[in-house]
Enzyme design. Structure first.
Site, PDB file in Angstrom:
ATOM      1  N   ASP A  26       0.772  -1.278   0.145  1.00 27.78           N
ATOM      2  CA  ASP A  26       0.001   0.149   0.142  1.00 27.78           C
ATOM      3  C   ASP A  26       0.773   1.303  -0.033  1.00 27.78           C
ATOM      4  O   ASP A  26       2.145   1.272   0.237  1.00 27.78           O
ATOM      5  CB  ASP A  26      -1.109  -0.047   1.287  1.00 27.78           C
ATOM      6  N   GLU A  38       0.291  -0.980   5.684  1.00 26.14           N
ATOM      7  CA  GLU A  38       1.002  -0.385   6.648  1.00 26.14           C
ATOM      8  C   GLU A  38       1.213   1.037   6.825  1.00 26.14           C
ATOM      9  O   GLU A  38       1.277   1.862   7.949  1.00 26.14           O
ATOM     10  CB  GLU A  38       2.610  -0.524   6.025  1.00 26.14           C
TER      11      GLU A  38
END
Ligand code: BES
Ligand code: MN
Ligand code: MN
Length: 464
Positions: A88, A158
């Site tokens: 991400d 994250e």
């Protein structure tokens, strides 16, 4: 390793084209509008792991975005390395400051990257660095040169706090069993000065809401008699640092680990030019906690910063209004042995205590993270050190970083395993900023270095 070098040479253009494909998918975890793309990125990673020859690749669902897992077990008797990274990325805003589209990767030359850098959101943090691992594995596998067992765990949350990763690790302790965790999500000092990250700061993040009157008011009719929550919030925030730039929250420094004089002297030997630093940022002066250097302020000392602040009228032109509410997002970077929950509570207590009676204060905590320091007297550190020394032809310097990867502390607590933070980015790569980029030198150097880590590690473990 000669075979690998030859393989890389033949395939390096394809490596880059594939990375571009990965960068084209806007995997912004913070914004639900990108949900389909984040999921598509997990599929892409799965496919590429499979293509590289990783076995048992699966998309593991969580309450949020899935974790991509895969493994390559050479021999149960050999040591196992768990590679962690994230697919991400941060939101691309502000869009108008990008010179090319955040999800339209292009290679451009820069002063620091004369061989070119790839510009796109996630180029360095962390898609480019995750992709180095996949290509390093591909090359090893294709040349029958995988020296140890390797497991991959690539997550998609994250950048929003890794909330669902901790339960996943707890539930899958056996699957994730390993000897060491390897992460490329940090940086080096410069392309001429390699370094290994040996510390990360922790994080406490809160949002505050200050409410004055029950509705927006005419700032002429009421102004002067009713507290303006933006004025009040500004004052309160202003009071959080004292004259020496210490954080003025009672108890804040209670558990801060003191770093010895010797260690501080050592740390300040790292090559760093304050003149260049200031020039790069177009600032006339650095600022920070009294009696600490810039390198210390960004690694071994805790900080408090406003990340965003809003309220009232922010549209075109002038609207006269005395707003009802004001908001701010505040982060505190923490160092050993500060505890994010305790610090959040101290903040909340203090912030409420300094609020005047004319307003009401609400504090909402967001995700946090525990700081980490990794040892340098271990086999895994030695393996990373030797790997970088081989490929950079220079000894890497251990350096603590100011950033945070909250999950690293959990590898230690849940899996009881140390992490090696062998990243290849540069501070100037503009991660989380417009025009994020990643040097091709860095991308290829990572791919070259990673197999040496495995080889050294397997060798050193066997000699243990
Ligand atoms: N890769 C970064 C952390 C990082 C960057 C460490 C540079 C060292 C050097 C990571 O993706 C990140 O951005 N972490 C966040 C914390 C997270 C909870 C959103 C951070 O540090 O702000
Ligand atoms: Mn990252
Ligand atoms: Mn990040």
């Amino acid at each position: 390793m000669k075979k690998l070098a030859k393989y890389h040479k033949t395939h390096k253009d394809r490596y880059l084209e594939e990375l571009k494909d990965l960068l084209r998918i806007p995997s912004v975890s913070a914004d639900p509008a990108y949900k389909k793309d984040v999921l598509a990125t997990a599929d892409f990673i799965k496919q590429k792991l499979e293509d590289a020859g990783v076995n048992n690749v699966e998309i593991c669902p969580t309450k949020g975005y899935p974790i991509v897992y895969g493994e390559y077990i050479v021999d149960k008797k050999l040591p196992t390395v768990l590679v962690y990274g994230h697919y991400d990325v941060q939101p691309p805003d502000p869009l108008d400051l990008w010179e090319s589209g955040p999800f339209e990767p292009v290679v451009k030359k820069t002063k620091l990257h004369p061989k070119g850098a790839i510009f796109a959101r996630g180029a360095c943090d962390d898609k480019g660095q995750v992709y180095m691992h996949i290509k390093a594995f591909e090359a090893m596998k294709a040349n029958d040169a995988v020296p140890c067992n390797i497991k991959f765990m690539i997550e998609g949350e994250e950048e929003v706090g890794s909330e669902n990763l901790a339960p996943f690790i707890k539930k899958n302790k056996k699957k994730l069993a390993c000897d060491v965790v390897l992460v490329s999500d940090t940086g080096i000092i410069s392309n001429k000065v390699p370094s290994i990250t040996v510390g990360l700061r922790g994080l406490a993040y809160l949002e505050v809401e200050v409410t004055g009157p029950n509705r927006d008011l005419h700032s002429g009719v009421y102004g002067g008699a009713v507290a303006n929550p933006i004025n009040v919030l500004s004052k309160m925030i202003g009071s959080l640092h004292d004259k020496r730039n210490k954080i003025a929250i009672p108890g804040f420094y209670d558990n801060v680990a003191r770093v010895s004089k010797k260690e501080r002297t050592e740390m300040n030997k790292a090559p760093f030019s304050e003149t260049k630093y200031k020039k790069d940022l177009a600032i006339k002066e650095v600022q920070g906690e009294d009696k600490f250097t810039t390198l210390e302020r960004t690694s071994i000392r805790p900080t408090l910063d406003v990340n965003g602040m809003w309220g009232g009228y922010i549209g075109e032109g002038a609207k006269t209004v005395l707003p009802s509410k004001a908001y701010a997002k505040i982060s505190m970077r923490l160092v050993p042995n500060q505890d994010p929950d305790r610090v959040s509570k101290l903040f909340e207590q203090h912030f409420k205590s300094i609020a005047p009676k004319s307003v009401q204060v609400k504090v909402t905590p967001h995700h946090g993270g525990v700081p980490v320091v990794t040892p340098t007297d271990t086999i895994e550190y030695k393996a990373a050190h030797m790997a970088m020394q081989t490929t950079f032809k220079k000894e890497p310097i251990p350096q603590r970083s100011g950033g945070s990867i909250p999950i690293v502390a959990l590898f230690e607590n849940i899996l009881q395993r140390k992490t090696i933070l062998m990243g290849f980015g540069l501070d100037s790569d503009a991660i989380h900023s417009p025009n994020e980029h990643y040097g091709l030198f860095n991308f290829y150097k990572g791919i070259e270095t990673i197999p040496y880590f495995y080889e050294n590690y397997a060798k050193l473990k066997a000699e243990e």
